[in-house]
Each structure stands twice: as structure tokens, then as C-alpha cells.
Design an enzyme around this catalytic site. Structure first.
Site, short mmCIF file in Angstrom:
data_model
loop_
_atom_site.label_atom_id
_atom_site.label_comp_id
_atom_site.label_asym_id
_atom_site.label_seq_id
_atom_site.Cartn_x
_atom_site.Cartn_y
_atom_site.Cartn_z
N TYR A 28 8.16 1.84 5.52
CA TYR A 28 7.93 0.64 6.33
C TYR A 28 7.33 1.09 7.66
O TYR A 28 8.05 1.50 8.57
CB TYR A 28 9.25 -0.10 6.54
N TYR A 54 1.14 -6.90 2.14
CA TYR A 54 2.31 -6.65 2.99
C TYR A 54 3.57 -7.13 2.29
O TYR A 54 3.69 -8.30 1.91
CB TYR A 54 2.13 -7.38 4.31
#
Length: 388
Positions: free
Chosen positions: A341, A297
Site C-alpha cells: 500500500y 486502485y
């Protein structure tokens, strides 16, 4: 799953379908429409129909409730529906929840989804605005008066301490940005397709909150992503090679807050990620050297380095050198810095592609993918592997 012992979930469920909308800065349609498009695409990819689905999992921040998505996507009765809290930290936990439901017989086919207009609608990067009073908000209240109003400012506190402790310069964070953008440049689905960067580009980008530059911060995206989870047995009868859930975990550290855990013993690591790492290694019986791909991430580059260190790929303060050495293929879709995203859900899809052998940046012989979720918050992680 216990933080003190391994669990028996591994090998009982698999991701069998992935689907997404295009990734854009202005989708021109509702978040519900994005969710339904992604769910439909994932079911098509899995060779299943809406009638096969009896479970749905999403995020607490999602504006499209499970029953509404079910109705709009043509899904009938549901025996399982669930939502995971803590923003991007929920990503891998959606698959964990789906796998738990499948393994226990609560549901047969569970779809995990995330859809938002995060650029044209609510922009999470804008920070705290118009929030209702909550216990979580009380923790933020200690920091907002000091000017720490945005996610970038919260991460900058830990990033600055990391650099100071290990005698590093902000340029070390650029290693992550360069790798992500290199992969995104070869990915037609990525927003930054065809746009690699250099370390010099990173160093020349403007400051957002020192020591974070523009290219240390993930982009903002409109789009949707969905994943289909079912049993390994059923997966073997479907058209795509399954990505087996080898291990799944959630984790929160001591004195955990959302992005502002500044009063723990140190600021140079991510204890919540450490909790997840220990569970994944313990339950799977695997180690860092067994991973073929890392999908980490990357909402902010410093936290990628800290994740590598928490998972044991390298020592404290060595994350930048590890990335620079290309010691592990990272974020082969381009990550949230380069592709999109989507709160980490698109990263899980890339891990599935690596197991299938269909990534645009395919790692030869990849059979195990490590995936992590949002950092600085209670988080989650997965190890996905090939069947057999």
C-alpha cells in the site's frame, strides 16, 4: 484539461525511471530516508543523475518536503515543485503535474515520489484521530457520531448499498482479492509473495465492517516509490523504453466529499472516477477494449468493481463477473491488497513495467496500461503507452 473537451497533453511526456524501497511492516528508518532511497533508485533506473532533476512532485500527506528531499538526494536548483491533495487520489495526478511541467517547458526532469511508514508510524486505517478543525472535517463530523470512524466503515456504506441494489452477496468482492493475491504470489517484491488465496479463504476471513472482510481491505505498508518523468524526445536517448503519458486526468464529482459522499443521488458508483474516465477516453481517443492491462486502485475491493463499471468495461453490477472472467489483466503486481500500500504509486510503476515488458506477470504484447488512483475521494488516472 476540460471536462467538456479533450486536451493536448498526450504524447509529450513519459515515465522513464521507476524505483522503490523494499515493502515492509517496519522499515526501521525515517520517511525522508525512504523517499531519498526511492528517488535515487528511480534516477539510476532512468540513467539520470540528481543534477538532471529540476522538479519534484509529491502528496500533501507526505512528511518529506520537496526542498528537503532535493537537499538529501543531492538535487540542486528546482524550477518546479508541487503537492497534490486527497490522499491516494493524488497518485496519478503527480504524474499529470510532472507531464504538464515538462510539456510546458517549466521543467525538464521531474521526479514524483511518495514515502511513508504507514504501518510502523501513522496508520491511515485507524481512522480519524487528533485532527485540526478544517472545512473537510466538518463533513466527517456528520458521520463520526454514528460510529463511522474508519475508511473501512465509510466504504462499507457504499458496498452494502451496491450489494442490495444488484442482488449480490459479499462473496462477489472476493473475486478481486483472489486475482490480486494470485499475482502477488508470483511477485518477489510483494509482501504476500508465495501466498495466494481462494474464494473460500476470502469468505472465511473475519468481518471488519460488514459487508467488508479482512481480505477486502488493503494492507498497511512502510516504503517508498518514485517515478521520473521527462519529455518523450529526451526519453528516446535514455536506456529504458519510455512509458508515454497518453492521457492524464483528475476528477471530482458533484457533492464530493472525502470518502463520505453519502448524500449524492446514489451510492452504487463512483462519480469522481466517471469524471476521470470520460476525460481519459476523450483525450486519448481510446476505449476500454483498447486497454491491455488495468492497474486499478484497490484499497477496498468493492471500489475496484465500481471503477470497472465507471470506465465502461462492464455494466452496473457486473464488475464481479467481469473480474471472475479474467476479461482484463488486473493489478499484475498484486495491487495494494497483495504487493504494498503505497497510495497507488507502486501501481504506476507496474504499469510502466508492463509497457517495458519486464513485469513478473507480463501480459504478452502489452502496449497500453490504464492506471487509477484512490477512490471515494477526488481522484486521478493515467493511460500509459509504448512509444510509437
Amino acid at each position: 484539461m476540460s471536462i467538456r473537451r479533450g486536451d493536448t497533453l498526450g504524447g509529450k511526456a513519459a515515465v522513464v525511471g521507476i524505483g522503490a524501497t523494499e515493502f515492509s511492516k517496519n522499515s526501521g528508518r525515517s520517511e525522508l530516508k525512504l523517499a531519498v532511497e526511492a528517488v535515487s533508485a528511480a534516477l539510476d533506473d532512468a540513467g539520470l543523475t540528481p543534477a538532471d532533476v529540476d522538479g519534484l512532485v509529491t502528496f500533501t500527506m507526505d512528511t518529506s518536503p520537496e526542498i528537503t528531499v532535493a537537499q538529501a538526494a543531492g538535487i540542486g536548483e528546482l524550477s518546479f515543485f508541487s503537492r497534490i491533495h486527497y490522499g491516494g487520489g493524488a497518485a496519478c495526478a503527480t504524474v499529470q503535474q510532472a507531464a504538464l511541467a515538462v510539456a510546458s517547458g517549466v521543467a525538464d526532469v521531474v521526479v514524483c515520489y511518495r514515502a511513508f511508514n504507514e504501518r510502523s508510524g501513522r496508520r491511515f486505517g485507524s481512522g480519524v484521530q487528533r485532527r485540526e478543525p478544517t472545512a473537510e472535517g466538518a463533513a466527517l463530523g456528520w458521520n463520526l457520531p454514528s460510529g463511522l470512524l474508519t475508511p473501512a466503515s465509510w466504504v462499507a456504506m457504499a458496498a452494502q448499498r451496491y450489494l442490495h441494489t444488484y442482488g449480490l452477496k459479499p462473496e462477489v468482492f472476493g473475486q478481486v482479492a483472489v486475482v490480486d493475491r494470485r499475482h502477488a504470489a508470483r511477485n518477489p517484491a510483494a509482501y504476500f509473495h508465495g501466498q495466494p488465496i481462494t474464494l473460500a479463504d476470502h469468505a472465511a476471513s473475519r468481518w471488519i465492517v460488514e459487508p467488508l472482510r479482512l481480505l477486502d481491505c488493503c494492507q498497511e505498508t512502510d516504503g517508498g516509490q518514485a517515478l521520473v518523468v521527462t519529455s518523450v524526445e529526451r526519453a528516446r536517448d535514455l536506456p529504458r523504453p519510455p512509458a508515454v503519458v497518453v492521457a492524464a486526468a483528475q476528477g471530482a464529482g458533484r457533492s464530493q466529499e472525502q470518502m463520505t459522499s453519502f448524500y449524492r443521488d446514489g451510492l452504487t458508483g463512483l462519480p469522481e472516477t466517471g469524471v476521470v474516465a470520460r476525460q481519459l477516453w476523450r483525450s486519448s481517443g481510446l476505449a476500454p477494449a483498447d486497454m491491455d492491462v488495468g492497474i486499478l486502485y484497490d484499497h477496498f475491493t468493492p471500489f475496484v468493481l465500481m471503477q470497472l463499471e465507471e470506465f465502461g468495461f462492464c455494466g452496473p453490477g457486473e464488475g464481479g463477473a467481469f473480474v471472475a472472467a479474467d476479461a482484463l489483466p488486473l493489478n499484475t503486481h498484486g495491487g495494494q491488497l497483495g504487493e504494498a500500500y503505497l497510495h497507488g504509486m507502486n501501481g504506476i510503476a507496474e504499469a510502466v513495467r508492463q509497457i517495458r515488458g519486464t513485469s513478473v506477470n507480463q501480459v504478452a504484447g502489452a502496449s497500453r496500461s490504464l492506471v487509477t488512483a484512490g477512490t471515494g475521494v477526488p481522484t486521478s488516472g493515467l493511460i500509459l503507452g509504448a512509444d510509437g
